[in-house]
Design a protein around this motif. Structure first.
Motif, mmCIF file in Angstrom:
data_model
loop_
_atom_site.group_PDB
_atom_site.id
_atom_site.type_symbol
_atom_site.label_atom_id
_atom_site.label_comp_id
_atom_site.label_asym_id
_atom_site.label_seq_id
_atom_site.Cartn_x
_atom_site.Cartn_y
_atom_site.Cartn_z
ATOM 1 N N TYR A 1 43.693 33.822 48.029
ATOM 2 C CA TYR A 1 43.520 32.406 48.333
ATOM 3 C C TYR A 1 43.155 32.204 49.805
ATOM 4 O O TYR A 1 42.307 31.362 50.139
ATOM 5 C CB TYR A 1 44.794 31.632 47.993
ATOM 6 C CG TYR A 1 45.114 31.619 46.515
ATOM 7 C CD1 TYR A 1 44.104 31.497 45.565
ATOM 8 C CD2 TYR A 1 46.428 31.721 46.052
ATOM 9 C CE1 TYR A 1 44.382 31.492 44.204
ATOM 10 C CE2 TYR A 1 46.717 31.714 44.691
ATOM 11 C CZ TYR A 1 45.689 31.598 43.777
ATOM 12 O OH TYR A 1 45.964 31.597 42.434
ATOM 13 N N SER B 1 39.596 33.106 50.272
ATOM 14 C CA SER B 1 38.741 32.098 49.658
ATOM 15 C C SER B 1 38.542 30.903 50.585
ATOM 16 O O SER B 1 37.428 30.400 50.735
ATOM 17 C CB SER B 1 39.361 31.615 48.338
ATOM 18 O OG SER B 1 39.481 32.666 47.419
ATOM 19 N N PHE C 1 39.045 34.652 44.674
ATOM 20 C CA PHE C 1 39.676 33.732 43.730
ATOM 21 C C PHE C 1 39.740 34.349 42.334
ATOM 22 O O PHE C 1 40.776 34.281 41.657
ATOM 23 C CB PHE C 1 38.913 32.412 43.697
ATOM 24 C CG PHE C 1 39.509 31.388 42.772
ATOM 25 C CD1 PHE C 1 40.678 30.718 43.126
ATOM 26 C CD2 PHE C 1 38.908 31.089 41.568
ATOM 27 C CE1 PHE C 1 41.240 29.770 42.274
ATOM 28 C CE2 PHE C 1 39.456 30.151 40.712
ATOM 29 C CZ PHE C 1 40.624 29.482 41.067
ATOM 30 N N PHE D 1 34.463 32.823 48.485
ATOM 31 C CA PHE D 1 35.740 32.340 47.980
ATOM 32 C C PHE D 1 35.902 32.694 46.502
ATOM 33 O O PHE D 1 37.020 32.808 46.004
ATOM 34 C CB PHE D 1 35.825 30.816 48.152
ATOM 35 C CG PHE D 1 34.863 30.053 47.293
ATOM 36 C CD1 PHE D 1 35.232 29.598 46.046
ATOM 37 C CD2 PHE D 1 33.567 29.803 47.734
ATOM 38 C CE1 PHE D 1 34.338 28.905 45.251
ATOM 39 C CE2 PHE D 1 32.680 29.112 46.952
ATOM 40 C CZ PHE D 1 33.061 28.664 45.695
#
Length: 431
Positions: A59, A62, A388, A384
């Motif tokens: 995360y 990302s 992810f 990202f």
């Protein structure tokens, strides 16, 4: 001493080595912090759960990737409108240095997970934006027929820099019975120190680029005028991409396979520790070996790039990455992981260096920073997405192995799209 020939700055070898040393200065960030040491410490030491740690790390990567994707083309266009690149480099280099140094305060407690994620995002944004401007200087500094070797040599220096910093981290702190400066091992200070180590390294070795390497002349335009001109120029560039379809195909292809590389870097150390039970010292040793093979690959392929061309060099590298990454993911014996992982490194450097030189060859004259901004955008537009997807697949399958398998799809799709790109035969062949 430099002279201006058309739009290309001619510079001495000292100036070129100053430019190349930027890779030596900034590479320990990805090697020590992102891939091998701090990423592993984040998952095992801070979060305390490798699977959950890989998810959170995904995360953070990302978010940083999304910021870079949005900002890179805009900053590139503004810089092209405003002249010199070094002031921008100074700002973003400082951002990476500060963010890296602040990781010292990420203590081994789950309560510090968000603190660590915040500063990793900040330092990554500074690192990536700095690369945009450093890359864009290359076509202004060296003749086209030498783009491949200088790009490759710089990447090779980068891997050597990452290797050197890793050795210092391993012998001076992580594995030392008595760490330097009397750091407290119980509070994992000997691990957390890698943040300040990378910051000091970057600060210590970035100065030759600022001192030796020439830059464009200053612009008389004010900041407001530069921003408005940059936005206008970016709009024109985006519209003109329909006339540069070959460049657009390359940017899309590179967007896909670069995401695979970035994802593999972001999770390499965490994967090794979680799937094969490797201790941090083993992960660092693996990182040292990987940097050796990657540096050798980047340096050796530098001549191949100028000999057979950037596109064939990238194709060879991607085929090698697909083969070796598949081996890394399917093997269950740690010995074979070491073998496949070491071989993988050979193809990492050439795929990045040859992509940079191909972009330099394809970029229209006078718009190098702008197009390298788009290059950074395509390197981060889906950046990202890879982390992810790894986070989602890892969580849903409760398996690091399945999570990391995402990178194979990115390499395969990127290779297929690259095959449609027409390699340039001259400096003007960018359509």
């Amino acid at each position: 001493m430099t002279e201006l020939s058309g739009e290309r700055l001619r510079t001495s070898k000292k100036g070129m080595w100053g430019w190349a040393l930027y890779d030596w200065a900034n590479s320990p960030y990805t090697t020590v912090i992102i891939t091998f040491v701090f990423g592993t410490y984040f998952a095992k030491g801070i979060v305390g759960d490798e699977v959950r740690g890989q998810e959170l790390w995904g995360y953070a990567a990302s978010i940083a990737g999304l910021i870079v994707a949005i900002g890179s083309p805009v900053l590139g266009a503004i810089a092209d409108a405003g002249g010199p690149r070094k002031p921008w480099l100074a700002v973003f280099t400082a951002l990476c240095i500060i963010g890296s140094g602040m990781l010292w305060y990420a203590e081994p407690d789950p309560g510090f997970a968000h603190w660590a994620m915040f500063w990793v995002i900040i330092s990554t944004v500074g690192f990536e934006f700095g690369i945009v401007f450093n890359n864009a200087m290359l076509p202004d500094l060296v003749a086209e027929e030498r783009l491949g070797r200088w790009s490759g040599w710089a990447w090779g220096l980068g891997y050597l820099g990452g290797l050197s910093a890793m050795i210092i981290a391993l012998l001076g702190f992580v594995q030392a019975e008595t760490p330097l400066f009397g750091l407290d091992k119980e509070n994992l200070e000997h691990i957390r120190v890698v943040g300040p180590l990378v910051a000091i390294w970057f600060l210590a070795f970035v100065w030759p680029m600022f001192m030796w390497t020439p830059d464009k002349e200053k612009s008389s335009a004010g900041l407001g005028e530069k921003v408005s001109t940059g936005f206008r120029q970016l709009g024109q560039t985006l519209k003109s991409l329909r006339h540069h379809r070959n460049v657009l195909r390359f940017l899309i292809a590179r967007m896909i396979y670069a995401d695979g590389l970035a994802t593999m870097f972001a999770f390499g150390g965490i994967y090794a520790a979680g799937t094969f039970g490797m201790e941090l010292t083993e992960v660092i040793t693996f990182g040292i070996i990987l940097n050796v093979t990657a540096g050798v690959g980047a340096i050796c392929f530098a001549w191949i790039d100028d000999w057979i061309g950037s596109k064939p060099t990238i194709i060879i590298s991607l085929v090698g990455l697909i083969t070796t990454a598949f081996g890394v993911i399917i093997v269950e014996d740690v010995s074979w992981f070491w073998v496949w992982g070491s071989l993988l490194g050979i193809f990492v450097g050439p795929s990045q260096a040859a992509s940079r030189s191909l972009m330099a060859r394809l970029a229209p004259a006078g718009h190098s920073t702008e197009f390298f901004g788009l290059y950074a955008l395509t390197g981060k537009a889906t950046a990202f997405l890879g982390p992810f997807l790894v986070a989602i697949v890892t969580a849903s399958m409760d398996s690091q192995r399945w999570g990391l398998a995402v990178v194979l799809a990115f390499f395969i799709v990127g290779l297929g799209l690259l095959m449609t790109v027409r390699a340039p035969h001259s400096s003007g062949d960018a359509t």
